[in-house]
Design an enzyme around this catalytic site. Structure first.
Site, short mmCIF file in Angstrom:
data_model
loop_
_atom_site.label_atom_id
_atom_site.label_comp_id
_atom_site.label_asym_id
_atom_site.label_seq_id
_atom_site.Cartn_x
_atom_site.Cartn_y
_atom_site.Cartn_z
N SER A 56 0.80 -1.22 0.00
CA SER A 56 0.00 0.00 0.00
C SER A 56 0.83 1.27 0.00
O SER A 56 0.36 2.32 -0.45
CB SER A 56 -0.94 0.01 1.22
OG SER A 56 -0.20 -0.08 2.43
N HIS A 279 -0.58 6.39 6.17
CA HIS A 279 0.02 6.18 4.85
C HIS A 279 0.60 7.48 4.28
O HIS A 279 0.35 8.56 4.83
CB HIS A 279 -1.02 5.61 3.88
CG HIS A 279 -1.19 4.13 3.99
ND1 HIS A 279 -2.00 3.56 4.94
CD2 HIS A 279 -0.65 3.09 3.30
CE1 HIS A 279 -1.97 2.25 4.83
NE2 HIS A 279 -1.14 1.94 3.83
#
Length: 300
Positions: A56, A279
């Site tokens: 990711s 993230h």
């Protein structure tokens, strides 16, 4: 690595050709080889096929960006592979990244919600001469660690995550061997490719004010930073053994959640940056793109 020479944009080859065409046949001895050599050296190298692999940190960009591929992969239109693919030196692009991927998913078929997801290395072909990969974080339990921090946030209490996980030796477990196997598989499938292995942008700094991470204890801040550094050092070491290039943007520690939202390369909640929680932000993906581009230039 085999590369094709492409036609450069906005350089002076046309002018050089004009100068040589004005020379008569009797004067050809005046055309020096060094000028021709320099002319060829100025032409940019073209990568025939760029394949992006990984988890990711490579796949996910902004939450509002268009995504492609299997639903669970979240391959974003503004992740660093997609941005890098806009480089004039790259001809063809394949994004095989997939959120939550572990090293095993790079080399083996994965079961998805809507069917099987091919092993990522199956995207490599004889034409592949540029590869990027981000992998290893999920192998050591990044999702579980993130969940622990998120639970502390939801409960409104200070985190106590470090005490709930084993020491790094046990946490890393077989990850070194799995990384080595993964990188070797890439080398076997694309032996002439330039491979750039991307590190993990830190989410937080160990010291200093960090209002948006006030729920994370000082002990957990130090632990998270140490764990990220240890993983990046491991990735860099194993990558270098296969002559792959490790890439991590400089000054990454100055662009964590502790920075102003407009300067963050990573975020914990993503509320102010439009990023997925825990993230990279769009700015972080751009920073990684720039770092890879500079590393590419250094090899040419």
């Amino acid at each position: 690595m085999k590369k094709l020479l492409g036609i450069p944009a906005l350089i002076t080859i046309a002018a050089a050709s004009t100068l040589t065409s004005c020379t008569s046949a009797d004067d050809t001895s005046e055309i020096s080889a060094p000028e021709t050599t320099q002319e060829q050296a100025d032409e940019p190298t073209i990568y025939r096929q760029y394949v992006a692999l990984g988890d990711s940190y490579a796949a996910m960009g902004s939450r509002d960006a268009q995504v492609t591929g299997p639903a669970e992969c979240f391959r974003s239109g503004d992740n660093y592979p997609a941005v890098l693919a806009g480089d004039d030196r790259i001809k063809e692009f394949v994004d095989a990244t997939c959120a939550s991927a572990v090293t095993h998913d790079i080399t083996s078929v994965r079961t998805g919600d809507e069917g099987f997801i091919s092993a990522q290395v199956d995207s490599l072909t004889e034409d592949t001469d540029l590869v990027t990969i981000s992998i290893g974080g999920n192998d050591i339990g990044f999702p579980d660690i993130a969940r622990c921090f998120q639970e502390a946030t939801a409960a409104g209490t200070e985190s106590d995550c470090a005490s709930k996980f084993p020491d790094s030796t046990e946490l890393f477990g077989p990850t070194p061997e799995m990384l080595g196997h993964t990188y070797s598989s890439i080398q076997n499938k694309a032996p002439e490719a330039d491979v750039f292995v991307t590190g993990y942008l830190p989410l937080i700094t160990e010291n200093g004010d960090c209002p948006d991470a006030g729920f994370i204890s000082d002990e957990d801040r130090a632990w998270a930073v140490s764990l990220t550094n240890e993983l990046n050092e491991l990735i860099s070491k194993i990558a270098s053994e296969l002559h792959f290039t490790f890439v991590l943007p400089e000054e990454a520690a100055e662009h964590t959640v502790c920075a102003e939202p407009s300067q963050r390369w990573t975020d914990l909640s993503g509320v102010e940056t439009g990023a997925y929680p825990m993230h990279p932000t769009a700015l972080g993906q751009e920073a990684m793109t720039q770092a890879i581009s500079e590393a590419m230039s250094a090899k040419l």
